[in-house]
Design a protein around this motif. Structure first.
Motif, PDB file in Angstrom:
ATOM      1  N   ALA A 191      -0.339  -1.085   0.289  1.00  0.00           N
ATOM      2  CA  ALA A 191      -0.787   0.063  -0.506  1.00  0.00           C
ATOM      3  C   ALA A 191      -2.223  -0.059  -0.961  1.00  0.00           C
ATOM      4  CB  ALA A 191       0.127   0.244  -1.719  1.00  0.00           C
ATOM      5  N   SER A 192      -2.765  -1.253  -0.942  1.00  0.00           N
ATOM      6  CA  SER A 192      -4.114  -1.488  -1.442  1.00  0.00           C
ATOM      7  C   SER A 192      -4.800  -2.541  -0.590  1.00  0.00           C
ATOM      8  CB  SER A 192      -4.062  -1.956  -2.902  1.00  0.00           C
ATOM      9  OG  SER A 192      -5.320  -2.417  -3.339  1.00  0.00           O
ATOM     10  N   ASP A 193      -6.112  -2.457  -0.535  1.00  0.00           N
ATOM     11  CA  ASP A 193      -6.890  -3.478   0.164  1.00  0.00           C
ATOM     12  C   ASP A 193      -7.078  -4.737  -0.679  1.00  0.00           C
ATOM     13  OD1 ASP A 193      -7.205  -1.893   2.408  1.00  0.00           O
ATOM     14  OD2 ASP A 193      -9.050  -0.974   1.671  1.00  0.00           O
ATOM     15  N   ASP A 194      -6.674  -4.668  -1.935  1.00  0.00           N
ATOM     16  CA  ASP A 194      -6.774  -5.840  -2.795  1.00  0.00           C
ATOM     17  C   ASP A 194      -5.842  -6.937  -2.272  1.00  0.00           C
ATOM     18  OD1 ASP A 194      -8.494  -4.434  -4.392  1.00  0.00           O
ATOM     19  OD2 ASP A 194      -6.948  -3.824  -5.827  1.00  0.00           O
ATOM     20  N   GLY A 195      -6.323  -8.134  -2.258  1.00  0.00           N
ATOM     21  CA  GLY A 195      -5.517  -9.234  -1.751  1.00  0.00           C
ATOM     22  C   GLY A 195      -4.398  -9.632  -2.693  1.00  0.00           C
ATOM     23  N   LEU A 248       3.677  -9.052   6.318  1.00  0.00           N
ATOM     24  CA  LEU A 248       3.051  -8.720   5.041  1.00  0.00           C
ATOM     25  C   LEU A 248       1.538  -8.852   5.109  1.00  0.00           C
ATOM     26  CD1 LEU A 248       5.489 -10.411   2.502  1.00  0.00           C
ATOM     27  CD2 LEU A 248       5.324  -7.997   3.092  1.00  0.00           C
ATOM     28  N   ALA A 249       1.045  -9.759   5.936  1.00  0.00           N
ATOM     29  CA  ALA A 249      -0.399  -9.985   6.050  1.00  0.00           C
ATOM     30  C   ALA A 249      -1.038  -9.198   7.182  1.00  0.00           C
ATOM     31  CB  ALA A 249      -0.658 -11.479   6.263  1.00  0.00           C
ATOM     32  N   ALA A 250      -0.274  -8.345   7.860  1.00  0.00           N
ATOM     33  CA  ALA A 250      -0.773  -7.663   9.058  1.00  0.00           C
ATOM     34  C   ALA A 250      -1.891  -6.681   8.734  1.00  0.00           C
ATOM     35  CB  ALA A 250       0.367  -6.923   9.746  1.00  0.00           C
ATOM     36  N   PRO A 251      -2.967  -6.693   9.533  1.00  0.00           N
ATOM     37  CA  PRO A 251      -3.993  -5.658   9.385  1.00  0.00           C
ATOM     38  C   PRO A 251      -3.452  -4.310   9.844  1.00  0.00           C
ATOM     39  CG  PRO A 251      -4.433  -7.007  11.313  1.00  0.00           C
ATOM     40  CD  PRO A 251      -3.269  -7.645  10.609  1.00  0.00           C
ATOM     41  N   ALA A 252      -4.164  -3.256   9.545  1.00  0.00           N
ATOM     42  CA  ALA A 252      -3.671  -1.900   9.808  1.00  0.00           C
ATOM     43  C   ALA A 252      -3.308  -1.695  11.275  1.00  0.00           C
ATOM     44  CB  ALA A 252      -4.714  -0.881   9.367  1.00  0.00           C
ATOM     45  N   SER A 293       6.838 -12.940  15.563  1.00  0.00           N
ATOM     46  CA  SER A 293       6.287 -12.543  14.263  1.00  0.00           C
ATOM     47  C   SER A 293       7.324 -12.675  13.154  1.00  0.00           C
ATOM     48  CB  SER A 293       5.752 -11.114  14.316  1.00  0.00           C
ATOM     49  OG  SER A 293       4.609 -11.041  15.143  1.00  0.00           O
ATOM     50  N   THR A 294       6.871 -13.162  12.012  1.00  0.00           N
ATOM     51  CA  THR A 294       7.738 -13.431  10.866  1.00  0.00           C
ATOM     52  C   THR A 294       7.478 -12.433   9.754  1.00  0.00           C
ATOM     53  OG1 THR A 294       6.122 -14.888   9.809  1.00  0.00           O
ATOM     54  CG2 THR A 294       7.635 -15.890  11.418  1.00  0.00           C
ATOM     55  N   ALA A 295       8.302 -12.515   8.714  1.00  0.00           N
ATOM     56  CA  ALA A 295       8.108 -11.664   7.546  1.00  0.00           C
ATOM     57  C   ALA A 295       6.739 -11.907   6.923  1.00  0.00           C
ATOM     58  CB  ALA A 295       9.217 -11.925   6.528  1.00  0.00           C
TER      59      ALA A 295
END
Length: 330
Positions: free
Chosen positions: A303-307, A237-241, A231-233
């Motif tokens: 912090a937000s679900d906004d893409g 950053l794109a990981a789901p919860a 796994s990369t940076a």
């Protein structure tokens, strides 16, 4: 490590790459043994626990064979729960996996003509069309199917190689079926390790979000992601919860110290800050620890679900660390 009584540590990409230890891994794991149990939990089903333990001892680690828990063991246990004692099980994998099938009172076979009632599939570098064809015949006849793990790739010193999940995909396509999964991120493998250690506050440690970290979530345990394997940076950053780690560090050296500063939610960002701006993640500040900057970026991203569509630098120091993390600015 005072908050955890056991480390459940992945191997490929976490402790070693190919035959060689990752720098700092052996010394740190030896040091932490004074305060916590260390269990080595691997999705790789190609070797038996005795062989894995021998390799780890050659690297300089102190352990008993019982400290190794493999997905072959977990896979055999799952099969045993599904079929009667003494049943024939078609093995797609190494002799180490076949031995685990024997140890749970089942009969390993290699041909569909033997009328197996189950198929167990684990990684082997020698898996080819013929054994996959035998497995397909058994599965199309209705046999139980258990995959030791479904990792699509396997890290080694040369790079990423096809993992057991890639071979599972062949049978998934040919048979239009889904297997039961024993290894991470499914719970059986990690639960077996927790039961064996008697841990109440385990820490799951690994290099993959989709297996190690997701597996930690599956058993309700905190987790540490190290950036020494798959796994990369950008993946983080794109990981789901369900794939977000509790802690983040460059490598295993962090376990021989205070984990607190590496907590993604409230750990040290070492002079970095991050914000959302016009659909981008913007990193500001500077410092010598790229993982501190990555923790700051994670907080902004999660912090937000906004893409968001890009990572940007606010200043030369931020630009430098974004490059070190392998992130592309936009």
């Amino acid at each position: 490590m005072s908050d955890h009584d056991a480390l459940l540590v992945d191997l490929d990409g976490t402790v070693y790459r190919g035959p060689d230890a990752i720098p700092g891994a052996v010394e740190s794991l030896e040091a932490v043994r004074a305060s916590a149990t260390v269990s080595y939990v691997t999705n790789n089903a190609s070797r038996g626990p005795d062989e894995v333990a021998g390799h780890l001892r050659e690297l300089g680690l102190t352990l008993d064979t019982s400290d190794v828990v493999t997905s072959a063991q977990a896979g055999a246990a799952v099969v045993a729960d599904q079929v009667a004692a003494g049943s024939k099980v078609l093995v797609v994998g190494t002799e180490a996996l076949a031995e685990e099938i024997r140890l749970v009172g089942l009969d390993p076979v290699r041909a569909e003509d033997d009328a197996p009632v189950a198929v167990v599939q684990g990684h082997s570098p020698d898996t080819g069309w013929r054994i996959l064809a035998e497995a397909a015949l058994a599965l199309n006849r209705g046999a139980v199917w258990v995959a030791c793990n479904v990792d699509p790739t396997l890290p080694n010193e040369r790079g990423l190689l096809p993992g057991n999940g890639s071979m599972v995909a062949v049978l998934r396509t040919a048979c239009r079926r889904e297997p039961m999964v024993a290894g991470k991120p499914a719970a059986p493998l990690l639960q077996q390790a927790i039961t064996r250690t008697g841990a109440r506050r385990p820490l799951v440690v690994g290099d993959r979000l989709d297996t190690d970290i997701a597996g930690g979530h599956a058993v309700g345990a905190e987790s540490l992601l190290v950036l020494t394997g798959v796994s990369t940076a950008a993946d983080l950053l794109a990981a789901p919860a369900e794939q977000r780690p509790t802690y983040l560090a460059a490598d295993l050296r962090v376990v021989d110290g205070d984990l607190g500063p590496t907590a993604v939610d409230d750990g040290d960002t070492d002079g970095f800050s991050a914000r959302r701006e016009d659909g981008a993640l913007v990193l500001a500040g500077g410092g010598d620890d790229p993982t501190a900057a990555l923790r700051a970026l994670c907080r902004a991203a999660w912090a937000s679900d906004d893409g968001w569509h890009a990572v940007r630098a606010d200043g030369d120091g931020a630009e430098k660390v974004i490059s070190a993390l392998g992130l592309v600015t936009g």
